[in-house]
Design a protein around this motif. Structure first.
Motif, mmCIF file in Angstrom:
data_model
loop_
_atom_site.group_PDB
_atom_site.id
_atom_site.type_symbol
_atom_site.label_atom_id
_atom_site.label_comp_id
_atom_site.label_asym_id
_atom_site.label_seq_id
_atom_site.Cartn_x
_atom_site.Cartn_y
_atom_site.Cartn_z
ATOM 1 N N THR A 43 0.838 -1.206 0.000
ATOM 2 C CA THR A 43 0.000 0.000 0.000
ATOM 3 C C THR A 43 0.868 1.250 0.000
ATOM 4 O OG1 THR A 43 -1.795 -1.132 1.153
ATOM 5 C CG2 THR A 43 -1.770 1.267 1.286
ATOM 6 N N LEU A 44 1.949 1.224 0.769
ATOM 7 C CA LEU A 44 2.855 2.379 0.843
ATOM 8 C C LEU A 44 3.576 2.637 -0.476
ATOM 9 C CD1 LEU A 44 4.314 1.842 4.414
ATOM 10 C CD2 LEU A 44 2.757 3.657 3.678
ATOM 11 N N GLN A 45 3.654 1.632 -1.329
ATOM 12 C CA GLN A 45 4.298 1.793 -2.631
ATOM 13 C C GLN A 45 3.306 2.162 -3.727
ATOM 14 O OE1 GLN A 45 6.249 -1.983 -3.105
ATOM 15 N NE2 GLN A 45 8.003 -1.364 -1.859
ATOM 16 N N GLY A 46 2.022 2.171 -3.396
ATOM 17 C CA GLY A 46 0.998 2.384 -4.414
ATOM 18 C C GLY A 46 0.441 3.795 -4.426
ATOM 19 N N GLU A 47 -0.583 3.948 -5.233
ATOM 20 C CA GLU A 47 -1.225 5.251 -5.400
ATOM 21 C C GLU A 47 -1.981 5.695 -4.151
ATOM 22 O OE1 GLU A 47 -3.737 5.085 -8.825
ATOM 23 O OE2 GLU A 47 -2.093 4.563 -10.172
ATOM 24 N N ASP A 48 -2.373 4.757 -3.320
ATOM 25 C CA ASP A 48 -3.142 5.072 -2.112
ATOM 26 C C ASP A 48 -2.268 5.376 -0.905
ATOM 27 O OD1 ASP A 48 -5.498 4.691 -3.514
ATOM 28 O OD2 ASP A 48 -5.626 2.571 -2.980
ATOM 29 N N PRO A 51 -3.339 8.769 1.471
ATOM 30 C CA PRO A 51 -4.493 8.611 2.362
ATOM 31 C C PRO A 51 -4.302 7.490 3.384
ATOM 32 C CG PRO A 51 -5.084 8.053 0.083
ATOM 33 C CD PRO A 51 -3.694 8.590 0.070
ATOM 34 N N ALA A 52 -3.578 6.439 3.013
ATOM 35 C CA ALA A 52 -3.327 5.344 3.953
ATOM 36 C C ALA A 52 -2.446 5.827 5.102
ATOM 37 C CB ALA A 52 -2.676 4.157 3.247
ATOM 38 N N VAL A 53 -1.404 6.571 4.789
ATOM 39 C CA VAL A 53 -0.508 7.088 5.832
ATOM 40 C C VAL A 53 -1.280 8.007 6.771
ATOM 41 C CG1 VAL A 53 1.475 8.610 6.254
ATOM 42 C CG2 VAL A 53 1.635 6.806 4.532
#
Length: 70
Positions: A43-48, A51-53
């Motif tokens: 997730t940290l490497q993706g487009e999201d 917002p995830a952080v």
């Protein structure tokens, strides 16, 4: 000195895994815990990422505040 700092960091990170309840919730299944971490890393490497952080930071601060009180 670097070795001592690294050891402290690893112990603290392991403490966070335990504090989050992951050890108990997974019955100490390290493959599951590692899978969760790999999923978070993806997730940290993706487009999201942003917002995830933001979401995870808020949840983490709230959890720290709740455990500090009790």
């Amino acid at each position: 000195m670097k070795r001592r700092e690294r050891t402290r960091q690893l112990i603290e990170l392991g403490g966070l895994v335990a504090k989050a309840g992951l050890v108990d919730l997974t019955d100490d299944d390290r493959a599951v815990i590692f899978g969760l971490l790999v999923s978070a890393a993806a997730t940290l490497q993706g487009e999201d990422r942003d917002p995830a952080v933001l979401l995870w930071r808020r949840r983490g601060k709230r959890a720290f505040d709740n455990t500090a009180d009790g």
